[in-house]
Design a protein around this motif. Structure first.
Motif, PDB file in Angstrom:
ATOM      1  N   LYS A   1      48.966  25.028  42.790  1.00 48.21           N
ATOM      2  CA  LYS A   1      47.701  25.457  43.364  1.00 48.21           C
ATOM      3  C   LYS A   1      46.593  25.017  42.423  1.00 48.21           C
ATOM      4  CE  LYS A   1      45.261  29.475  45.208  1.00 48.21           C
ATOM      5  NZ  LYS A   1      45.330  30.921  45.473  1.00 48.21           N
ATOM      6  N   ALA A   2      45.576  24.374  42.979  1.00 44.42           N
ATOM      7  CA  ALA A   2      44.410  23.935  42.209  1.00 44.42           C
ATOM      8  C   ALA A   2      44.802  23.093  41.004  1.00 44.42           C
ATOM      9  CB  ALA A   2      43.591  25.141  41.775  1.00 44.42           C
TER      10      ALA A   2
ATOM     11  N   ALA B   1      41.213  31.116  38.126  1.00 44.95           N
ATOM     12  CA  ALA B   1      41.107  31.062  39.585  1.00 44.95           C
ATOM     13  C   ALA B   1      42.475  31.233  40.230  1.00 44.95           C
ATOM     14  CB  ALA B   1      40.482  29.734  40.005  1.00 44.95           C
ATOM     15  N   VAL B   2      43.498  30.644  39.617  1.00 44.45           N
ATOM     16  CA  VAL B   2      44.858  30.807  40.119  1.00 44.45           C
ATOM     17  C   VAL B   2      45.310  32.246  39.935  1.00 44.45           C
ATOM     18  CG1 VAL B   2      47.257  30.068  39.833  1.00 44.45           C
ATOM     19  CG2 VAL B   2      45.415  28.397  39.652  1.00 44.45           C
ATOM     20  N   GLU B   3      45.038  32.817  38.761  1.00 42.84           N
ATOM     21  CA  GLU B   3      45.460  34.172  38.471  1.00 42.84           C
ATOM     22  C   GLU B   3      44.815  35.175  39.421  1.00 42.84           C
ATOM     23  OE1 GLU B   3      44.041  34.041  34.542  1.00 42.84           O
ATOM     24  OE2 GLU B   3      45.566  32.621  33.900  1.00 42.84           O
ATOM     25  N   GLN B   4      43.545  34.966  39.718  1.00 40.95           N
ATOM     26  CA  GLN B   4      42.861  35.872  40.635  1.00 40.95           C
ATOM     27  C   GLN B   4      43.508  35.843  42.010  1.00 40.95           C
ATOM     28  OE1 GLN B   4      38.565  35.647  40.654  1.00 40.95           O
ATOM     29  NE2 GLN B   4      38.500  36.033  42.843  1.00 40.95           N
TER      30      GLN B   4
ATOM     31  N   LEU C   1      46.595  35.067  42.690  1.00 40.70           N
ATOM     32  CA  LEU C   1      47.967  35.569  42.641  1.00 40.70           C
ATOM     33  C   LEU C   1      48.037  37.088  42.618  1.00 40.70           C
ATOM     34  CD1 LEU C   1      49.585  33.164  40.015  1.00 40.70           C
ATOM     35  CD2 LEU C   1      50.216  33.347  42.417  1.00 40.70           C
ATOM     36  N   PHE C   2      47.179  37.719  41.829  1.00 36.34           N
ATOM     37  CA  PHE C   2      47.402  39.115  41.490  1.00 36.34           C
ATOM     38  C   PHE C   2      46.376  40.094  42.071  1.00 36.34           C
ATOM     39  CE2 PHE C   2      49.157  36.770  37.712  1.00 36.34           C
ATOM     40  CZ  PHE C   2      50.484  36.946  38.064  1.00 36.34           C
ATOM     41  N   GLN C   3      45.273  39.609  42.579  1.00 36.78           N
ATOM     42  CA  GLN C   3      44.246  40.520  43.053  1.00 36.78           C
ATOM     43  C   GLN C   3      44.387  40.768  44.550  1.00 36.78           C
ATOM     44  OE1 GLN C   3      40.048  40.712  41.441  1.00 36.78           O
ATOM     45  NE2 GLN C   3      39.689  39.612  43.319  1.00 36.78           N
ATOM     46  N   VAL C   4      44.232  42.024  44.946  1.00 38.33           N
ATOM     47  CA  VAL C   4      44.271  42.403  46.355  1.00 38.33           C
ATOM     48  C   VAL C   4      42.923  43.029  46.703  1.00 38.33           C
ATOM     49  CG1 VAL C   4      45.406  43.820  48.094  1.00 38.33           C
ATOM     50  CG2 VAL C   4      46.755  42.821  46.247  1.00 38.33           C
ATOM     51  N   VAL C   5      42.224  42.449  47.674  1.00 41.70           N
ATOM     52  CA  VAL C   5      40.918  42.953  48.077  1.00 41.70           C
ATOM     53  C   VAL C   5      41.056  43.630  49.441  1.00 41.70           C
ATOM     54  CG1 VAL C   5      38.524  42.379  48.578  1.00 41.70           C
ATOM     55  CG2 VAL C   5      39.759  41.115  46.800  1.00 41.70           C
ATOM     56  N   LEU C   6      40.680  44.902  49.507  1.00 44.80           N
ATOM     57  CA  LEU C   6      40.786  45.678  50.748  1.00 44.80           C
ATOM     58  C   LEU C   6      39.403  45.922  51.330  1.00 44.80           C
ATOM     59  CD1 LEU C   6      43.340  48.410  49.576  1.00 44.80           C
ATOM     60  CD2 LEU C   6      43.829  46.213  50.666  1.00 44.80           C
ATOM     61  N   ASP C   7      39.321  45.923  52.661  1.00 47.47           N
ATOM     62  CA  ASP C   7      38.047  46.311  53.269  1.00 47.47           C
ATOM     63  C   ASP C   7      37.908  47.834  53.203  1.00 47.47           C
ATOM     64  OD1 ASP C   7      39.456  47.511  55.390  1.00 47.47           O
ATOM     65  OD2 ASP C   7      39.298  45.727  56.643  1.00 47.47           O
TER      66      ASP C   7
END
Length: 254
Positions: free
Chosen positions: A13-14, A207-210, A212-218
């Protein structure tokens, strides 16, 4: 700072590659590096924050690993702020060089292990300087520190570290490898980000780490998740991270 070691990429990725591994495999690799460095000589190993507790049942027994790999002639010293199981010396890794020498003597170590400790220290800069100073030339430090973790006051909880943060903190060491590891009981998963088979040290890996590991919820999903918790939680954010540790293996070159 330079990097050493290699890996076989499995996902891209990237322009970077994410390598799936495990902490057990990476631990074996650390011990392989120690064995290659010491040859026939039994190693001297120091564990910072060695005190055992029931809450740490997923933490590796380094004393046992060293004994099985190198035999009874290997020197293993476990240190902690307080006496307890697996502790040979009580000392503060954030203390002065004189206090460290008083507790440990002058002989350097081939491996210093510091796992799940730095986030609790009052002065991680001094802890890093002391760890680096305790290594013999060619010696290794294996450091694991929380990047994303619930508050854990044992005895206090002061810091969180990114990969680049650890690299800067241990600036005297050559980075042999680094990886991310999960923290749940029974879950032995780890991931490395590499470029051309070498550990990626550039901040662009973020950017790859973000991703992979971040979950953004509405907003609705955020409230629904909080409502399912066993105890009350405050809706302060819609972004969540898993329990995640940054692991770095560094080598003292001189």
């Amino acid at each position: 700072m330079t990097a050493a070691g290699g890996a076989t990429p499995s996902e891209s990725k990237a322009g970077l590659h994410v390598v799936g591994t495990s902490v057990a495999r990476e631990t074996d690799s650390v011990l392989d590096r120690v064995a290659a460095a010491v040859g026939r000589r039994p190693p001297r190993v120091l564990q910072v924050g060695a005190r055992s507790s029931a809450a740490e049942r997923n933490v590796r027994n380094w004393r046992g690993l060293i004994a099985r790999r190198f035999g009874s002639n290997a020197v293993f010293v476990g240190t902690d702020l307080a006496a307890g199981a697996n502790v040979d010396r009580t000392m503060d890794i954030c203390g002065s060089k004189r206090s460290c020498a008083a507790a440990l003597g002058e002989a350097p170590f081939d491996l210093v292990i510091c796992c799940h400790v730095l986030e609790h220290t009052r002065d991680p800069w001094r802890a890093a300087r002391n760890i680096q100073a305790l290594l013999r030339p060619g010696g290794l430090a294996y450091v694991s520190a929380a990047w994303s973790h619930a508050f854990s006051a044992s005895p206090d909880d002061c810091w969180r570290f990114s990969v680049r943060g650890l690299i800067r903190l241990f600036g005297e060491l050559e980075v042999a490898t680094w990886f991310y590891s999960g923290g749940d009981v029974g879950l032995d998963v780890a991931y490395r980000v590499v470029r051309d088979g070498e550990p990626e040290l550039d901040a662009r890996a973020g950017a790859v780490e973000q991703g992979l590991f971040q979950v953004v919820l509405d907003h609705d999903d955020n409230r629904a998740m909080l409502a399912r918790q066993a105890t009350d939680r405050l809706p302060v954010s819609r972004t969540y991270l898993p329990t995640l540790f940054v692991d770095m293996v560094g080598r003292r070159s001189r």
